[in-house]
Design an enzyme around this catalytic site. Structure first.
Site, PDB file in Angstrom:
ATOM      1  N   SER A   1       1.035  -1.410  -0.064  1.00 54.88           N
ATOM      2  CA  SER A   1      -0.094   0.388   0.133  1.00 54.88           C
ATOM      3  C   SER A   1       0.816   1.233   0.113  1.00 54.88           C
ATOM      4  CB  SER A   1      -1.097   0.293   1.519  1.00 54.88           C
ATOM      5  OG  SER A   1      -1.437   1.322   1.539  1.00 54.88           O
TER       6      SER A   1
ATOM      7  N   HIS B   1      -1.373  -0.922  -4.408  1.00 54.32           N
ATOM      8  CA  HIS B   1      -3.117  -0.668  -3.932  1.00 54.32           C
ATOM      9  C   HIS B   1      -2.412   0.467  -3.204  1.00 54.32           C
ATOM     10  CE1 HIS B   1      -6.526  -1.660  -1.152  1.00 54.32           C
ATOM     11  NE2 HIS B   1      -5.569  -1.467  -0.258  1.00 54.32           N
TER      12      HIS B   1
ATOM     13  N   ASP C   1      -4.908   3.679  -1.811  1.00 58.89           N
ATOM     14  CA  ASP C   1      -5.980   3.670  -0.949  1.00 58.89           C
ATOM     15  C   ASP C   1      -6.660   5.405  -1.675  1.00 58.89           C
ATOM     16  OD1 ASP C   1      -6.139   1.885   1.153  1.00 58.89           O
ATOM     17  OD2 ASP C   1      -4.520   2.413   1.530  1.00 58.89           O
TER      18      ASP C   1
ATOM     19  N   MET D   1      -8.858   8.625  -0.464  1.00 58.89           N
ATOM     20  CA  MET D   1      -9.737   8.507   0.283  1.00 58.89           C
ATOM     21  C   MET D   1     -10.434  10.508   0.502  1.00 58.89           C
ATOM     22  SD  MET D   1      -7.413   7.680   4.110  1.00 58.89           S
ATOM     23  CE  MET D   1      -6.561   6.044   3.844  1.00 58.89           C
TER      24      MET D   1
ATOM     25  N   HIS E   1      -8.566   1.030  -4.308  1.00 58.86           N
ATOM     26  CA  HIS E   1      -9.492   1.042  -2.828  1.00 58.86           C
ATOM     27  C   HIS E   1      -9.719   2.238  -2.763  1.00 58.86           C
ATOM     28  CE1 HIS E   1      -9.671   0.006   1.763  1.00 58.86           C
ATOM     29  NE2 HIS E   1     -10.617  -0.005   1.200  1.00 58.86           N
TER      30      HIS E   1
ATOM     31  N   MET F   1     -12.009   4.422  -0.841  1.00 53.34           N
ATOM     32  CA  MET F   1     -12.486   5.114   0.260  1.00 53.34           C
ATOM     33  C   MET F   1     -13.584   5.950   0.887  1.00 53.34           C
ATOM     34  SD  MET F   1      -9.537   3.274   2.975  1.00 53.34           S
ATOM     35  CE  MET F   1      -8.639   3.574   1.980  1.00 53.34           C
TER      36      MET F   1
ATOM     37  N   MET G   1     -11.098  -5.374   5.208  1.00 47.91           N
ATOM     38  CA  MET G   1     -10.186  -4.459   6.173  1.00 47.91           C
ATOM     39  C   MET G   1     -10.227  -5.492   7.900  1.00 47.91           C
ATOM     40  SD  MET G   1      -9.735  -1.732   3.943  1.00 47.91           S
ATOM     41  CE  MET G   1      -8.531  -1.173   6.125  1.00 47.91           C
TER      42      MET G   1
ATOM     43  N   ASP H   1      -6.507  -6.444   4.545  1.00 50.06           N
ATOM     44  CA  ASP H   1      -5.912  -4.886   4.649  1.00 50.06           C
ATOM     45  C   ASP H   1      -5.779  -4.565   6.008  1.00 50.06           C
ATOM     46  OD1 ASP H   1      -5.130  -2.642   3.658  1.00 50.06           O
ATOM     47  OD2 ASP H   1      -7.017  -1.982   2.387  1.00 50.06           O
TER      48      ASP H   1
END
Ligand code: DX5
Ligand code: ZN
Length: 221
Positions: free
Chosen positions: A10, A34, A36, A38, A67, A69, A138, A176
């Site tokens: 990540s 990966h 992330d 957000m 991913h 979020m 998660m 994750d």
């Protein structure tokens, strides 16, 4: 049929001022990157969006596992695809009925994953499992790297493994949060296929050695 374990570092734990260098150092040793995303709304943190994904796309050929979020993933799938994402994972807590997201991802030729937070039961995503490329369990509360692995999610990985295998579904199980040399093995034993690791890779003194050690541990299971 168990697939070989795959490692997905990540980049949240990488140095954003030297992202390409940090990635290139481990790229030959890993399977997936990966990413992330957000929005400061679905989670109490802001990370990155399509402009950074475009830069990543130019820096590496690795599969970009994004991913999301974010509260409203449907609105952003097209820009994720244009930026160079290979797969997008959305949270069932944000989109309780992911049918439109799955349809849009299919239209855009994006792989689609469904994520569940630690308190969310497997039943929330079960009706859609046959349409997902990935399910993300998660093992920390989303929003921040560097948190401790929550052991109580392991039965959910076991439950998903059982459902996926018994129905011969193709979805991979990704875990994750808090994955390191201690927590990777129980997650593998429970049935995970893809292991996201931020802090334990990018904050290690030698990230390449950290990936190799993680792979050794995973291959022992
Ligand atoms: C947390 C993110 C994770 C995080 C993992 O919200 O989804 O991908 O970067 O980081 P570590 O491995 O440090 O727990
Ligand atoms: Zn993540």
């Amino acid at each position: 049929m168990r697939t070989p374990p795959r490692i997905a570092p990540s980049i949240l734990a990488a140095d954003f001022g030297h992202l390409a260098d940090d990635i290139n150092r481990i790229a030959p040793l890993v399977d997936i990157l990966h990413v992330d995303v957000m929005d400061g709304h679905f989670v109490p943190n802001i990370s990155l969006g399509p402009p950074v994904i475009s830069s990543l796309r130019r820096a590496t050929d690795l599969y970009l596992d994004c991913h999301l979020m974010i509260t409203d993933p449907l609105t952003y799938l097209e820009s994720m695809k244009a930026a160079g994402a290979d797969g997008v994972t959305v949270h069932i807590e944000a989109v309780p009925d992911p049918t439109p997201v799955i349809a849009e991802a299919s239209r855009l030729d994006l792989d689609v994953g469904l994520a569940i937070n630690p308190p969310t039961p497997v039943s929330a995503i079960e009706p859609y499992l046959d349409q997902a490329h990935l399910v993300l369990v998660m093992s920390v509360h989303p929003g921040f790297g560097g948190q401790a692995f929550i052991e109580s999610v392991l039965p959910k990985i076991e439950e998903l493994r059982e459902i996926i295998d018994s129905h011969a579904l193709s979805a991979d199980i990704e875990v994750d949060g808090g994955i390191d040399l201690r927590t990777a093995s129980p997650a593998r034993e429970a049935g995970a296929d893809v292991f996201v690791a931020g802090t334990s890779v990018f904050r290690a003194d030698d990230p390449a050695a950290a990936v190799e050690e993680l792979r050794t541990i995973l291959n022992q299971g």
